[in-house]
Each structure stands twice: as structure tokens, then as C-alpha cells.
Design a protein around this motif. Structure first.
Motif, short mmCIF file in Angstrom:
data_model
loop_
_atom_site.label_atom_id
_atom_site.label_comp_id
_atom_site.label_asym_id
_atom_site.label_seq_id
_atom_site.Cartn_x
_atom_site.Cartn_y
_atom_site.Cartn_z
N ARG A 36 30.93 40.80 47.30
CA ARG A 36 29.94 40.36 47.95
C ARG A 36 29.78 39.12 48.15
NH1 ARG A 36 24.73 41.42 47.97
NH2 ARG A 36 24.63 41.21 45.72
N TYR A 43 36.54 44.74 45.00
CA TYR A 43 35.46 44.76 46.38
C TYR A 43 34.30 43.68 45.51
CZ TYR A 43 30.68 45.82 47.74
OH TYR A 43 29.53 45.90 48.17
N ASN A 76 30.79 34.14 46.01
CA ASN A 76 30.46 35.50 45.54
C ASN A 76 28.77 35.24 45.53
OD1 ASN A 76 33.27 36.29 45.94
ND2 ASN A 76 33.18 37.24 43.88
#
Length: 118
Positions: free
Chosen positions: A82, A80, A18
Motif C-alpha cells: 500500500r 501486495y 509504502n
């Protein structure tokens, strides 16, 4: 990326890939106060972040896991996160109110172990 889980059970882990915090949301018929995201704020402080029917922002680059819940019930979660782009600074582990137990240093903790429920 988005992860969709059903009755996920996992051991403490760090999301090394992440590049920033994740957002988590859970629904189901599991009992209130169970199935929280447990996040290690420090070696002596663990926060229980309630995501049942609500969104939470947690930095998964700290150790975290799903707290216990009745396996006979359903717990669905949407996460969610990234893994690409410019990395954000690490921490705090829990974003929002209250986070007092996650911002204290070990020396400030009295008694030696505190638990925070967010």
C-alpha cells in the motif's frame, strides 16, 4: 498495489512510499532455501524470509532485498503493498514466528552477528 516479478534481482532498498508492510509470495523451480526475502532487522541482524510457496508479511520500510538463487531457474513473485491511506506504525521488520533474532537489541546478540531463517 500488486507487483508481479519474474527473476527479480535487486540491491538492498527501502520502500519509502509504502504506508505499511507488504505481503510477498514466490513460486518457481528455484531451489528451496534460496531466493528468500532478506530483511535487515538491525545493523547486525539480517533475516532470511522464505516465501517459496508461502506468504510472508514484511515491513519494506526496513532495508530488504531478494537473496541469491540460481539464475538458470525461474522465480516468480507477487507482492501486495500500500502507498495510500493512513500510515501504519513502522515495524517489526518480520511478522510471524520465529522472529526472536529480529526483536533482540544489538547488546543481546551473542555472537556479534546472527542470521534468522523464517
Amino acid at each position: 498495489a500488486v507487483a508481479v516479478t519474474h527473476n527479480f534481482v535487486g540491491s538492498p532498498h527501502i520502500d519509502k512510499q509504502n504506508v505499511g508492510p507488504f505481503y510477498g509470495f514466490a513460486v518457481g523451480d528455484f531451489k528451496d532455501g534460496t531466493g528468500s526475502i532478506m530483511a535487515e532487522c538491525s545493523a547486525r541482524v539480517v533475516a532470511a524470509i522464505n516465501t517459496k510457496n508461502r506468504m510472508a508479511k514484511v515491513d519494506g520500510r526496513f532495508p530488504h532485498w531478494v537473496g541469491p538463487y540460481d539464475s538458470k531457474t525461474d522465480r516468480y513473485s507477487l507482492i501486495y503493498y500500500r502507498t495510500e491511506g493512513e500510515p501504519e506504525p513502522i515495524g517489526p521488520v518480520v511478522f510471524g514466528v520465529p522472529t526472536d533474532a529480529c526483536t533482540k537489541t544489538t547488546k543481546e546478540l551473542d555472537p556479534p552477528v546472527k542470521e534468522s531463517t523464517v
